[in-house]
Design a protein around this motif. Structure first.
Motif, PDB file in Angstrom:
ATOM      1  N   PHE A 176       0.846  -1.192   0.000  1.00  0.00           N
ATOM      2  CA  PHE A 176       0.000   0.000   0.000  1.00  0.00           C
ATOM      3  C   PHE A 176       0.884   1.245   0.000  1.00  0.00           C
ATOM      4  CE2 PHE A 176      -2.253  -3.344   2.165  1.00  0.00           C
ATOM      5  CZ  PHE A 176      -3.573  -3.242   1.736  1.00  0.00           C
ATOM      6  N   THR A 177       0.548   2.205  -0.837  1.00  0.00           N
ATOM      7  CA  THR A 177       1.149   3.533  -0.773  1.00  0.00           C
ATOM      8  C   THR A 177       0.118   4.459  -0.145  1.00  0.00           C
ATOM      9  OG1 THR A 177       2.447   3.143  -2.770  1.00  0.00           O
ATOM     10  CG2 THR A 177       2.189   5.426  -2.066  1.00  0.00           C
ATOM     11  N   SER A 195      -4.848   8.324   3.777  1.00  0.00           N
ATOM     12  CA  SER A 195      -5.620   7.651   2.732  1.00  0.00           C
ATOM     13  C   SER A 195      -4.727   6.676   1.974  1.00  0.00           C
ATOM     14  CB  SER A 195      -6.215   8.665   1.746  1.00  0.00           C
ATOM     15  OG  SER A 195      -5.169   9.351   1.072  1.00  0.00           O
ATOM     16  N   ILE A 196      -5.365   5.735   1.271  1.00  0.00           N
ATOM     17  CA  ILE A 196      -4.638   4.799   0.414  1.00  0.00           C
ATOM     18  C   ILE A 196      -4.521   5.417  -0.975  1.00  0.00           C
ATOM     19  CG2 ILE A 196      -4.669   2.519  -0.658  1.00  0.00           C
ATOM     20  CD1 ILE A 196      -6.289   1.533   1.769  1.00  0.00           C
ATOM     21  N   ASP A 197      -3.290   5.638  -1.427  1.00  0.00           N
ATOM     22  CA  ASP A 197      -3.072   6.186  -2.768  1.00  0.00           C
ATOM     23  C   ASP A 197      -3.035   5.096  -3.833  1.00  0.00           C
ATOM     24  OD1 ASP A 197      -2.810   8.638  -1.532  1.00  0.00           O
ATOM     25  OD2 ASP A 197      -0.620   8.589  -1.518  1.00  0.00           O
ATOM     26  N   GLU A 198      -2.483   3.945  -3.448  1.00  0.00           N
ATOM     27  CA  GLU A 198      -2.258   2.892  -4.445  1.00  0.00           C
ATOM     28  C   GLU A 198      -2.151   1.539  -3.743  1.00  0.00           C
ATOM     29  OE1 GLU A 198       0.470   3.482  -8.093  1.00  0.00           O
ATOM     30  OE2 GLU A 198       1.661   2.236  -6.730  1.00  0.00           O
ATOM     31  N   VAL A 199      -2.610   0.499  -4.437  1.00  0.00           N
ATOM     32  CA  VAL A 199      -2.513  -0.869  -3.925  1.00  0.00           C
ATOM     33  C   VAL A 199      -1.948  -1.761  -5.019  1.00  0.00           C
ATOM     34  CG1 VAL A 199      -3.736  -2.828  -2.887  1.00  0.00           C
ATOM     35  CG2 VAL A 199      -4.586  -0.499  -2.525  1.00  0.00           C
ATOM     36  N   ALA A 212      -0.710  -1.918 -10.599  1.00  0.00           N
ATOM     37  CA  ALA A 212      -1.145  -1.249  -9.376  1.00  0.00           C
ATOM     38  C   ALA A 212      -2.411  -0.460  -9.675  1.00  0.00           C
ATOM     39  CB  ALA A 212      -0.051  -0.321  -8.850  1.00  0.00           C
ATOM     40  N   VAL A 213      -3.272  -0.313  -8.668  1.00  0.00           N
ATOM     41  CA  VAL A 213      -4.516   0.428  -8.852  1.00  0.00           C
ATOM     42  C   VAL A 213      -4.545   1.607  -7.885  1.00  0.00           C
ATOM     43  CG1 VAL A 213      -5.770  -1.040  -7.205  1.00  0.00           C
ATOM     44  CG2 VAL A 213      -7.057   0.268  -8.916  1.00  0.00           C
ATOM     45  N   ALA A 214      -5.023   2.751  -8.368  1.00  0.00           N
ATOM     46  CA  ALA A 214      -5.118   3.950  -7.533  1.00  0.00           C
ATOM     47  C   ALA A 214      -6.248   3.810  -6.529  1.00  0.00           C
ATOM     48  CB  ALA A 214      -5.334   5.185  -8.407  1.00  0.00           C
ATOM     49  N   GLY A 215      -6.022   4.327  -5.328  1.00  0.00           N
ATOM     50  CA  GLY A 215      -7.028   4.207  -4.282  1.00  0.00           C
ATOM     51  C   GLY A 215      -8.325   4.911  -4.603  1.00  0.00           C
ATOM     52  N   ASP A 216      -8.270   6.012  -5.347  1.00  0.00           N
ATOM     53  CA  ASP A 216      -9.494   6.778  -5.603  1.00  0.00           C
ATOM     54  C   ASP A 216     -10.386   6.163  -6.671  1.00  0.00           C
ATOM     55  OD1 ASP A 216      -7.889   7.309  -7.750  1.00  0.00           O
ATOM     56  OD2 ASP A 216      -7.809   9.486  -7.453  1.00  0.00           O
ATOM     57  N   VAL A 217      -9.955   5.085  -7.319  1.00  0.00           N
ATOM     58  CA  VAL A 217     -10.816   4.408  -8.289  1.00  0.00           C
ATOM     59  C   VAL A 217     -11.288   3.054  -7.767  1.00  0.00           C
ATOM     60  CG1 VAL A 217      -9.710   5.559 -10.235  1.00  0.00           C
ATOM     61  CG2 VAL A 217      -8.902   3.297  -9.539  1.00  0.00           C
ATOM     62  N   LEU A 218     -10.882   2.701  -6.542  1.00  0.00           N
ATOM     63  CA  LEU A 218     -11.358   1.466  -5.932  1.00  0.00           C
ATOM     64  C   LEU A 218     -12.838   1.573  -5.578  1.00  0.00           C
ATOM     65  CD1 LEU A 218      -8.461   0.634  -3.438  1.00  0.00           C
ATOM     66  CD2 LEU A 218      -9.116  -0.736  -5.436  1.00  0.00           C
TER      67      LEU A 218
END
Length: 270
Positions: A176-177, A195-199, A212-218
């Protein structure tokens, strides 16, 4: 920290004394002396060894030391720089946010390498590593304070670094970033500190090919579940606040160490 008013203090030609009466921090790259357990806060602390780069912490007798060192100063610019640094180092040490630097935090062991910081916790099932760098991570809390010639004031400055959380099981890493959120949560909103920026998840070593997926599109519910997952691993809002406090104290110690190194460099024989 008082860096946001150092130019004003120098410009008005006033001798500055910090309003904070904290014990002087003597920065060092060695954070491994005299651990004191404090279970209620989850923080163990150690006494900091003095930096060998400068002598005696620039106390009230620093003027005598400066007169000797000044014999090696050859330019007006060097003299003015050393004079300013002498005052700035004393003021910064008085304004130090903490007298000790933690060696552990809520069960995570802390290791420091220059500007890099790593917190680790291991169990039979997994290893959790939190890593960050304190460079360019400092900002002021709240509104910027006003300063006048008669009443200098300043806001506290906090380090809020972006950080990585790696949870390793066998040869697989769930990573997690995360970033600290700006400001304070308003009534009715989630009170998250970060907040989670990336997973991402990968086998072996990470590379640019790993997805990797951005946290704001999860998916919103998935995002909440992942935040709960991090909290169960010890990375909670309360922990994030303590980690920011640690980063602030450590960054400040490195800043003072930098000032001392610049002063020493200026007066050294070429």
């Amino acid at each position: 920290m008082i860096r946001n008013v150092r130019f004003l203090r120098w410009a008005v030609g006033k001798s500055f004394t910090s309003g904070k009466s904290t014990t002087t921090v003597a920065p060092s790259s060695q954070w491994n002396a005299g651990i004191i357990a404090q279970p209620s806060s989850g923080i163990a602390t150690c006494n900091i060894k003095p930096l060998s780069a400068m002598s005696s912490g620039m106390s009230a007798n620093h003027a005598a030391g400066f007169s000797i060192a000044s014999r090696q100063i050859h330019t007006k610019g060097e003299r003015e720089l050393v004079e300013f640094l002498a005052e700035e180092i004393v003021a910064e040490k008085k304004a130090s946010p903490s007298a000790t630097i933690p060696t552990s935090l809520n069960g995570f062991a802390i290791t420091c390498n220059k500007a890099d910081v790593e917190l680790t916790k291991s169990s039979e099932r997994e290893k959790i590593t939190i890593s960050f760098n304190v460079n360019h991570t400092v900002d002021m809390e709240g509104e910027e304070a006003e300063a006048t010639e008669n009443k200098p004031e300043f806001s506290a400055m906090k380090s809020r670094p972006q950080f990585e959380v790696d949870i390793v099981r066998g040869g697989t890493t769930l990573s997690f970033t995360c970033s600290y959120l700006p400001g304070e949560a308003q009534e009715g909103e989630y009170n998250d500190v970060f907040s989670i920026d990336e997973v991402t998840i990968y086998q072996g070593e990470w590379s640019d090919k790993v997805y990797a997926v951005a946290g704001d599109v999860l998916d919103g519910y998935l995002y909440d579940l992942l935040m709960n997952f991090l909290e169960e691993k010890g990375v909670s809002n309360e922990f994030a606040e303590k980690m920011s406090d640690f980063a602030s104290a450590y960054e400040h110690a490195k800043y003072v160490e930098l000032l001392e190194a610049i002063s020493k460099f200026t007066v050294e024989k070429k």
